[in-house]
Scaffold this motif. Structure first.
Motif, PDB file in Angstrom:
ATOM      1  N   GLU A  18       0.823  -1.195   0.000  1.00 51.04           N
ATOM      2  CA  GLU A  18       0.000   0.000   0.000  1.00 51.04           C
ATOM      3  C   GLU A  18       0.863   1.252   0.000  1.00 51.04           C
ATOM      4  OE1 GLU A  18      -3.236   0.179   2.719  1.00 51.04           O
ATOM      5  OE2 GLU A  18      -3.738  -1.939   2.509  1.00 51.04           O
ATOM      6  N   LEU A  19       1.951   1.236   0.753  1.00 44.05           N
ATOM      7  CA  LEU A  19       2.848   2.390   0.777  1.00 44.05           C
ATOM      8  C   LEU A  19       3.446   2.631  -0.609  1.00 44.05           C
ATOM      9  CD1 LEU A  19       4.339   4.613   2.235  1.00 44.05           C
ATOM     10  CD2 LEU A  19       6.060   2.927   2.946  1.00 44.05           C
ATOM     11  N   ALA A  20       3.848   1.544  -1.279  1.00 49.07           N
ATOM     12  CA  ALA A  20       4.400   1.685  -2.631  1.00 49.07           C
ATOM     13  C   ALA A  20       3.349   2.230  -3.593  1.00 49.07           C
ATOM     14  CB  ALA A  20       4.922   0.345  -3.125  1.00 49.07           C
ATOM     15  N   ALA A  21       2.102   1.796  -3.435  1.00 49.84           N
ATOM     16  CA  ALA A  21       1.043   2.296  -4.304  1.00 49.84           C
ATOM     17  C   ALA A  21       0.806   3.788  -4.081  1.00 49.84           C
ATOM     18  CB  ALA A  21      -0.246   1.517  -4.057  1.00 49.84           C
ATOM     19  N   LEU A  22       0.815   4.218  -2.829  1.00 49.16           N
ATOM     20  CA  LEU A  22       0.652   5.642  -2.533  1.00 49.16           C
ATOM     21  C   LEU A  22       1.770   6.457  -3.181  1.00 49.16           C
ATOM     22  CD1 LEU A  22      -0.396   5.604   1.240  1.00 49.16           C
ATOM     23  CD2 LEU A  22      -1.854   5.876  -0.759  1.00 49.16           C
ATOM     24  N   GLY A  52      -8.576  18.131  -5.604  1.00 55.21           N
ATOM     25  CA  GLY A  52      -9.062  16.758  -5.660  1.00 55.21           C
ATOM     26  C   GLY A  52      -8.525  15.959  -4.491  1.00 55.21           C
ATOM     27  N   LEU A  53      -9.311  14.965  -4.050  1.00 52.78           N
ATOM     28  CA  LEU A  53      -8.925  14.159  -2.889  1.00 52.78           C
ATOM     29  C   LEU A  53      -9.139  12.682  -3.187  1.00 52.78           C
ATOM     30  CD1 LEU A  53      -8.079  14.145   0.177  1.00 52.78           C
ATOM     31  CD2 LEU A  53     -10.529  14.011   0.688  1.00 52.78           C
ATOM     32  N   LEU A  54      -8.107  11.879  -2.944  1.00 47.76           N
ATOM     33  CA  LEU A  54      -8.180  10.425  -3.062  1.00 47.76           C
ATOM     34  C   LEU A  54      -8.112   9.828  -1.664  1.00 47.76           C
ATOM     35  CD1 LEU A  54      -8.052   7.756  -4.726  1.00 47.76           C
ATOM     36  CD2 LEU A  54      -5.561   8.016  -4.726  1.00 47.76           C
ATOM     37  N   LEU A  55      -9.092   8.997  -1.322  1.00 44.28           N
ATOM     38  CA  LEU A  55      -9.116   8.334  -0.025  1.00 44.28           C
ATOM     39  C   LEU A  55      -8.436   6.980  -0.132  1.00 44.28           C
ATOM     40  CD1 LEU A  55     -12.858   8.977   0.915  1.00 44.28           C
ATOM     41  CD2 LEU A  55     -10.880  10.399   1.478  1.00 44.28           C
ATOM     42  N   ARG A  56      -7.434   6.748   0.701  1.00 42.96           N
ATOM     43  CA  ARG A  56      -6.763   5.456   0.735  1.00 42.96           C
ATOM     44  C   ARG A  56      -6.654   5.014   2.184  1.00 42.96           C
ATOM     45  NH1 ARG A  56      -6.762   1.972  -3.068  1.00 42.96           N
ATOM     46  NH2 ARG A  56      -8.850   2.832  -2.975  1.00 42.96           N
ATOM     47  N   ALA A  57      -7.811   4.788   2.780  1.00 42.02           N
ATOM     48  CA  ALA A  57      -7.934   4.266   4.143  1.00 42.02           C
ATOM     49  C   ALA A  57      -9.302   3.612   4.227  1.00 42.02           C
ATOM     50  CB  ALA A  57      -7.793   5.389   5.171  1.00 42.02           C
ATOM     51  N   VAL A  58      -9.531   2.843   5.275  1.00 45.76           N
ATOM     52  CA  VAL A  58     -10.805   2.129   5.415  1.00 45.76           C
ATOM     53  C   VAL A  58     -11.947   3.131   5.471  1.00 45.76           C
ATOM     54  CG1 VAL A  58     -12.168   0.615   6.876  1.00 45.76           C
ATOM     55  CG2 VAL A  58      -9.733   0.170   6.555  1.00 45.76           C
ATOM     56  N   ASP A 270      -2.990  -2.158  -4.916  1.00 43.98           N
ATOM     57  CA  ASP A 270      -1.717  -2.366  -4.223  1.00 43.98           C
ATOM     58  C   ASP A 270      -0.605  -2.623  -5.233  1.00 43.98           C
ATOM     59  OD1 ASP A 270      -3.062  -2.084  -1.870  1.00 43.98           O
ATOM     60  OD2 ASP A 270      -3.044  -4.208  -1.330  1.00 43.98           O
ATOM     61  N   ALA A 271       0.547  -2.042  -4.989  1.00 51.30           N
ATOM     62  CA  ALA A 271       1.695  -2.207  -5.873  1.00 51.30           C
ATOM     63  C   ALA A 271       2.115  -3.668  -5.933  1.00 51.30           C
ATOM     64  CB  ALA A 271       2.859  -1.340  -5.400  1.00 51.30           C
TER      65      ALA A 271
END
Length: 298
Positions: A18-22, A52-58, A270-271
């Motif tokens: 997930e960190l790599a994808a971010l 613009g906002l991308l949410l990457r959390a539950v 995910d990366a």
């Protein structure tokens, strides 16, 4: 140039994929000429400063992520996921009702209240839906509170336990398969398609082995030429029934067609997993947030 932000939480960046994808999202933004910052809970008040906002959390209507989505929407930002989609997808009863109204093919499904979870009802459903049955609590994710039952006693026990979390539960026909299709779509266009191949002995994407340890599926890329247009049609219909945001549509392939198992908001990207063979997914999401045109995967 657009000013973009990715709202995330500390638990998200603990996983290397997930960190790599971010990082990939941020690099894609930079290559397209846009600024992109990471925002955490303490910085939520800064959201109106962005485009613009991308949410990457539950996501959940009770989580900070939902507050971030509502604030972004109220401030005129393009936001993924849009808050209305979060509300629908985080309540499986609501989500399946949307699919039913749109005549999206899905397993036989019904909803029961506490008074209706009885031995007699279980017997009727085993007769009409088959054995086993799948029970789902409406507010669950990552296959939590999703269980298979084979008899009336288990039906009542699991159903009553799930009803401690909600006023209704989902009962579905069980459809065994060795894999699910995951069709990820954004704004009515396909971002990518992969296969979620079940682990040995598993029947869910996120399962556990006999010792209670995680038994998670593997992610396999697929060639565009191997994709049946009917799979895409069904997945897009499911997404349209919910809205126009970012969705991961889980689909099972049957001898006579396809059925939608679930529509997930905030789907995994995910990366090294979902982006296999599809590195442009990061650029396409950024383009959408920046209100730029982009082409679907298919």
């Amino acid at each position: 140039m657009a000013r973009l932000a990715i709202f995330t939480e500390r638990y998200t960046i603990r996983r290397s994929n997930e960190l790599a994808a971010l990082t990939n999202f941020r690099m894609a933004a930079a290559k397209l000429g846009h600024d992109c910052d990471f925002l955490f809970r303490a910085e939520i008040a800064n959201i109106p400063r962005y485009d613009g906002l991308l949410l990457r959390a539950v996501t959940d209507p009770l989580n900070t992520t939902y507050v971030a989505a509502r604030l972004a929407e109220a401030s005129g930002l393009r936001v993924i996921d849009e808050p209305d989609s979060i509300v629908v997808c985080c309540d499986k009863v609501n989500m399946y009702q949307h699919l039913m109204r749109a005549d999206v093919p899905m397993p036989e499904t019904c909803f029961l209240t506490d008074e209706e979870v009885t031995v007699e009802q279980a017997r009727e459903l085993f007769e009409s839906f088959g054995t086993p049955l799948v029970l789902k609590a409406p507010n669950s994710s990552f296959s939590a509170y999703v269980e298979k039952v084979h008899d009336e006693a288990a039906f009542v026990k699991v159903g009553k336990r799930f009803l401690r979390r909600a006023d209704r539960i989902v009962i579905q026909q069980y459809m065994p398969s060795s894999y699910d299709w995951r069709v990820t779509i954004l704004d009515g266009k396909v971002l990518f398609v992969v296969k979620y191949v079940m682990a040995k002995g598993a029947w869910r994407i996120h399962d556990k082995d006999e010792d209670g340890k995680p038994n998670v599926c593997t992610v396999e890329p697929v060639e565009k030429s191997a994709i049946d247009p009917e799979l895409i049609r069904v997945a897009l219909a499911a997404g349209k029934a919910i809205g126009s945001s970012l969705y991961g549509v889980d689909v099972k392939q049957l001898d006579d067609g396809y059925v939608v198992i679930e529509v997930n908001d905030n789907p995994n990207i995910d990366a090294g997993l979902e982006d296999q063979g599809n590195p442009e997914v990061y650029r396409n999401v950024v383009r959408h947030l920046a209100r730029e045109p982009w082409e679907g995967w298919i």
